[in-house]
Design a protein around this motif. Structure first.
Motif, PDB file in Angstrom:
ATOM      1  N   PHE A   8       9.321   4.804  -0.978  1.00  0.00           N
ATOM      2  CA  PHE A   8       8.430   3.678  -0.711  1.00  0.00           C
ATOM      3  C   PHE A   8       7.911   3.779   0.718  1.00  0.00           C
ATOM      4  O   PHE A   8       8.384   4.588   1.513  1.00  0.00           O
ATOM      5  CB  PHE A   8       9.160   2.342  -0.937  1.00  0.00           C
ATOM      6  N   GLU A  11       3.443  -1.088   5.457  1.00  0.00           N
ATOM      7  CA  GLU A  11       2.502  -1.274   6.555  1.00  0.00           C
ATOM      8  C   GLU A  11       2.643  -2.728   6.981  1.00  0.00           C
ATOM      9  O   GLU A  11       2.400  -3.629   6.177  1.00  0.00           O
ATOM     10  CB  GLU A  11       1.073  -0.984   6.095  1.00  0.00           C
ATOM     11  N   THR A  41      -0.963  10.712   6.886  1.00  0.00           N
ATOM     12  CA  THR A  41       0.462  10.525   6.623  1.00  0.00           C
ATOM     13  C   THR A  41       1.238  11.322   7.662  1.00  0.00           C
ATOM     14  O   THR A  41       0.907  12.473   7.939  1.00  0.00           O
ATOM     15  CB  THR A  41       0.825  11.002   5.207  1.00  0.00           C
ATOM     16  N   HIS A  96       1.903  -4.616   3.481  1.00  0.00           N
ATOM     17  CA  HIS A  96       1.569  -3.769   2.344  1.00  0.00           C
ATOM     18  C   HIS A  96       2.813  -2.956   2.000  1.00  0.00           C
ATOM     19  O   HIS A  96       3.411  -2.358   2.881  1.00  0.00           O
ATOM     20  CB  HIS A  96       0.430  -2.808   2.690  1.00  0.00           C
ATOM     21  N   HIS A  98       4.190   0.057  -0.611  1.00  0.00           N
ATOM     22  CA  HIS A  98       3.838   1.105  -1.565  1.00  0.00           C
ATOM     23  C   HIS A  98       5.142   1.603  -2.186  1.00  0.00           C
ATOM     24  O   HIS A  98       6.062   1.963  -1.455  1.00  0.00           O
ATOM     25  CB  HIS A  98       3.138   2.263  -0.852  1.00  0.00           C
ATOM     26  N   ASP A 100       6.841   4.238  -5.101  1.00  0.00           N
ATOM     27  CA  ASP A 100       6.640   5.355  -6.014  1.00  0.00           C
ATOM     28  C   ASP A 100       7.062   4.930  -7.411  1.00  0.00           C
ATOM     29  O   ASP A 100       8.172   4.425  -7.606  1.00  0.00           O
ATOM     30  CB  ASP A 100       7.449   6.556  -5.553  1.00  0.00           C
ATOM     31  N   PHE A 111       1.156   0.791 -13.634  1.00  0.00           N
ATOM     32  CA  PHE A 111      -0.077   0.829 -12.862  1.00  0.00           C
ATOM     33  C   PHE A 111      -1.291   0.807 -13.793  1.00  0.00           C
ATOM     34  O   PHE A 111      -2.232   0.049 -13.593  1.00  0.00           O
ATOM     35  CB  PHE A 111      -0.106   2.066 -11.970  1.00  0.00           C
TER      36      PHE A 111
END
Length: 140
Positions: A8, A11, A41, A96, A98, A100, A111
């Motif tokens: 993961f 932000e 990244t 934020h 993220h 996986d 998704f």
């Protein structure tokens, strides 16, 4: 997939002093570099400018790819560093996350289902931001 191997990233948008944040991250043992504005990244934490934040010096602290419990601990250290650096937030700041969704070698269908649902909602003339934020009301 267990938390031990889930990857993961985060932000964290905030108001604060760049030098204080970089020093606090170093004191926490976390590599962090100021990079202005970029979407590259990196293997370590990075601090980037964020023009969407109102009310002062707006930044975003961007994690490297984190994994499992060690990643959660790394995130805890970063949040403590932001607190030590006297960073603050207001209503223009956001977070934020993220995650996986790789499961057994196949991308999770969550998704895809989410995108399909959003397309259906948009077809019903709902405002896109309301749909994305989950605050849309049923169509009349």
């Amino acid at each position: 997939m267990t938390m031990s191997n889930r990857t993961f990233g985060v932000e964290i948008e905030f108001l604060g002093n760049r030098t204080k944040v970089l020093n606090a991250m170093a004191a926490a043992g976390l590599e962090c570099n100021y990079e202005g504005y970029t979407h590259q990244t990196r293997p370590g934490w990075k601090l980037v400018t964020d023009g969407s934040i109102e009310g002062g010096e707006g930044y975003e602290l961007v994690s490297p790819i984190l994994q499992g419990e060690a990643g959660v601990e790394n995130l805890r250290k970063a949040v403590k560093a932001l607190i030590a650096a006297e960073a603050s937030v207001n209503k223009s700041c956001g977070l934020h996350v993220h995650v996986d969704l790789l499961l057994s070698g196949h991308r999770h269908r969550l998704f895809q289902h989410g995108l399909a649902r959003q397309r259906r909602e948009l077809r019903r003339k709902r405002r896109p931001l309301d749909v994305l934020a989950g605050t849309a009301h049923p169509a009349p």
